[in-house]
Design a protein around this motif. Structure first.
Motif, PDB file in Angstrom:
ATOM      1  N   ARG A 111       0.862  -1.185   0.000  1.00  0.00           N
ATOM      2  CA  ARG A 111       0.000   0.000   0.000  1.00  0.00           C
ATOM      3  C   ARG A 111       0.892   1.226   0.000  1.00  0.00           C
ATOM      4  O   ARG A 111       1.849   1.312   0.773  1.00  0.00           O
ATOM      5  CB  ARG A 111      -0.904   0.033   1.217  1.00  0.00           C
ATOM      6  N   CYS A 112       0.573   2.172  -0.873  1.00  0.00           N
ATOM      7  CA  CYS A 112       1.367   3.381  -0.999  1.00  0.00           C
ATOM      8  C   CYS A 112       0.438   4.591  -1.049  1.00  0.00           C
ATOM      9  O   CYS A 112      -0.528   4.606  -1.807  1.00  0.00           O
ATOM     10  CB  CYS A 112       2.217   3.301  -2.263  1.00  0.00           C
ATOM     11  N   ASP A 113       0.727   5.590  -0.229  1.00  0.00           N
ATOM     12  CA  ASP A 113       0.025   6.869  -0.266  1.00  0.00           C
ATOM     13  C   ASP A 113       0.918   7.846  -1.018  1.00  0.00           C
ATOM     14  O   ASP A 113       2.125   7.890  -0.785  1.00  0.00           O
ATOM     15  CB  ASP A 113      -0.245   7.383   1.148  1.00  0.00           C
ATOM     16  N   TYR A 114       0.323   8.643  -1.909  1.00  0.00           N
ATOM     17  CA  TYR A 114       1.126   9.572  -2.702  1.00  0.00           C
ATOM     18  C   TYR A 114       0.399  10.903  -2.837  1.00  0.00           C
ATOM     19  O   TYR A 114      -0.797  11.005  -2.607  1.00  0.00           O
ATOM     20  CB  TYR A 114       1.414   8.986  -4.084  1.00  0.00           C
ATOM     21  N   LYS A 115       1.174  11.915  -3.209  1.00  0.00           N
ATOM     22  CA  LYS A 115       0.588  13.215  -3.528  1.00  0.00           C
ATOM     23  C   LYS A 115       1.482  13.922  -4.532  1.00  0.00           C
ATOM     24  O   LYS A 115       2.701  13.770  -4.522  1.00  0.00           O
ATOM     25  CB  LYS A 115       0.379  14.063  -2.274  1.00  0.00           C
ATOM     26  N   LEU A 116       0.848  14.670  -5.420  1.00  0.00           N
ATOM     27  CA  LEU A 116       1.546  15.534  -6.361  1.00  0.00           C
ATOM     28  C   LEU A 116       1.514  16.938  -5.780  1.00  0.00           C
ATOM     29  O   LEU A 116       0.442  17.470  -5.494  1.00  0.00           O
ATOM     30  CB  LEU A 116       0.853  15.525  -7.725  1.00  0.00           C
ATOM     31  N   VAL A 117       2.679  17.527  -5.591  1.00  0.00           N
ATOM     32  CA  VAL A 117       2.808  18.813  -4.933  1.00  0.00           C
ATOM     33  C   VAL A 117       3.378  19.834  -5.913  1.00  0.00           C
ATOM     34  O   VAL A 117       4.299  19.524  -6.675  1.00  0.00           O
ATOM     35  CB  VAL A 117       3.737  18.690  -3.692  1.00  0.00           C
ATOM     36  N   ASN A 118       2.830  21.031  -5.889  1.00  0.00           N
ATOM     37  CA  ASN A 118       3.375  22.130  -6.677  1.00  0.00           C
ATOM     38  C   ASN A 118       4.646  22.604  -5.975  1.00  0.00           C
ATOM     39  O   ASN A 118       4.591  23.029  -4.821  1.00  0.00           O
ATOM     40  CB  ASN A 118       2.349  23.264  -6.769  1.00  0.00           C
ATOM     41  N   PRO A 119       5.811  22.569  -6.635  1.00  0.00           N
ATOM     42  CA  PRO A 119       7.057  22.928  -5.947  1.00  0.00           C
ATOM     43  C   PRO A 119       7.166  24.418  -5.623  1.00  0.00           C
ATOM     44  O   PRO A 119       7.929  24.801  -4.743  1.00  0.00           O
ATOM     45  CB  PRO A 119       8.149  22.493  -6.928  1.00  0.00           C
ATOM     46  N   ALA A 120       6.411  25.251  -6.304  1.00  0.00           N
ATOM     47  CA  ALA A 120       6.498  26.694  -6.065  1.00  0.00           C
ATOM     48  C   ALA A 120       5.912  27.085  -4.712  1.00  0.00           C
ATOM     49  O   ALA A 120       6.509  27.863  -3.970  1.00  0.00           O
ATOM     50  CB  ALA A 120       5.782  27.445  -7.184  1.00  0.00           C
ATOM     51  N   ASP A 121       4.744  26.544  -4.369  1.00  0.00           N
ATOM     52  CA  ASP A 121       4.085  26.952  -3.128  1.00  0.00           C
ATOM     53  C   ASP A 121       3.695  25.781  -2.218  1.00  0.00           C
ATOM     54  O   ASP A 121       2.995  25.971  -1.234  1.00  0.00           O
ATOM     55  CB  ASP A 121       2.853  27.802  -3.440  1.00  0.00           C
ATOM     56  N   ASN A 122       4.122  24.570  -2.553  1.00  0.00           N
ATOM     57  CA  ASN A 122       3.857  23.357  -1.762  1.00  0.00           C
ATOM     58  C   ASN A 122       2.375  23.054  -1.580  1.00  0.00           C
ATOM     59  O   ASN A 122       1.984  22.450  -0.578  1.00  0.00           O
ATOM     60  CB  ASN A 122       4.548  23.415  -0.401  1.00  0.00           C
ATOM     61  N   THR A 123       1.536  23.459  -2.507  1.00  0.00           N
ATOM     62  CA  THR A 123       0.124  23.080  -2.448  1.00  0.00           C
ATOM     63  C   THR A 123      -0.047  21.704  -3.078  1.00  0.00           C
ATOM     64  O   THR A 123       0.649  21.344  -4.023  1.00  0.00           O
ATOM     65  CB  THR A 123      -0.767  24.095  -3.196  1.00  0.00           C
TER      66      THR A 123
END
Length: 169
Positions: A111-123
């Motif tokens: 099981r893997c939890d993931y997220k795509l993050v905007n590197p400019a503002d960490n949203t």
């Protein structure tokens, strides 16, 4: 008669255009502007050694194979894929016919939890949870069989993760 031969192709085009197929990319709408992603090493929260790097390598290979995103370094990326290998589960899938306590086939689930993050503002642009599982017949070398099952489960997990961020499902 000539009118029908001209009308028939137009009618066919109109009726098949509602089938949901489209030309071009099929990225999710909120990720349509992202073309370059960075993938740092996934965090391993399990007791299985080197599982984070195994999953990370499988995900990178699958994303490169898919071609929807270009894998680049963090300073060039439009999004960063951060992942956590949260759980590994081993269980007996099949037993030896005359001894139910002895395993003949093993089931491994990751099981893997993931997220795509905007590197400019960490949203967070996108987040999810994916699973990968593998069934493997045990041979006398149990450690080798288990390692092969982990690799197969990581590969299956990477296919699911890539499908979610590249196609939306």
């Amino acid at each position: 008669m000539k009118f029908l031969t001209c009308l028939l192709p137009v009618l066919v085009m109109c009726l098949t255009s509602c089938a949901g197929y489209q030309l071009g990319g099929a990225k999710p709408q909120h990720l349509s502007g992202v073309t370059k992603i960075a993938i740092p090493a996934f965090v391993n929260n399990t007791l299985e050694p080197r599982l984070g790097s195994l999953v990370t390598n499988a995900v990178i290979k699958q994303i490169q194979s898919d071609g929807s995103y270009q894998v680049v370094s963090r300073d060039q990326a439009e999004a960063v894929l951060e992942g956590i290998v949260a759980d590994v589960d081993r269980s007996q899938f099949r037993a030896v016919r005359n001894n139910v306590l002895r395993t003949s086939q093993l089931l491994v689930r990751l099981r893997c939890d993931y997220k795509l993050v905007n590197p400019a503002d960490n949203t967070v642009m996108h987040r999810g949870r994916v699973f990968g599982e593998s069934y493997i017949v045990l041979d006398p070398n149990f450690q080798l069989s288990e390692q092969q099952a982990m690799e197969d489960a990581a590969q299956r997990l990477s296919v699911t993760l890539t499908s979610e961020i590249a196609e939306g499902w």
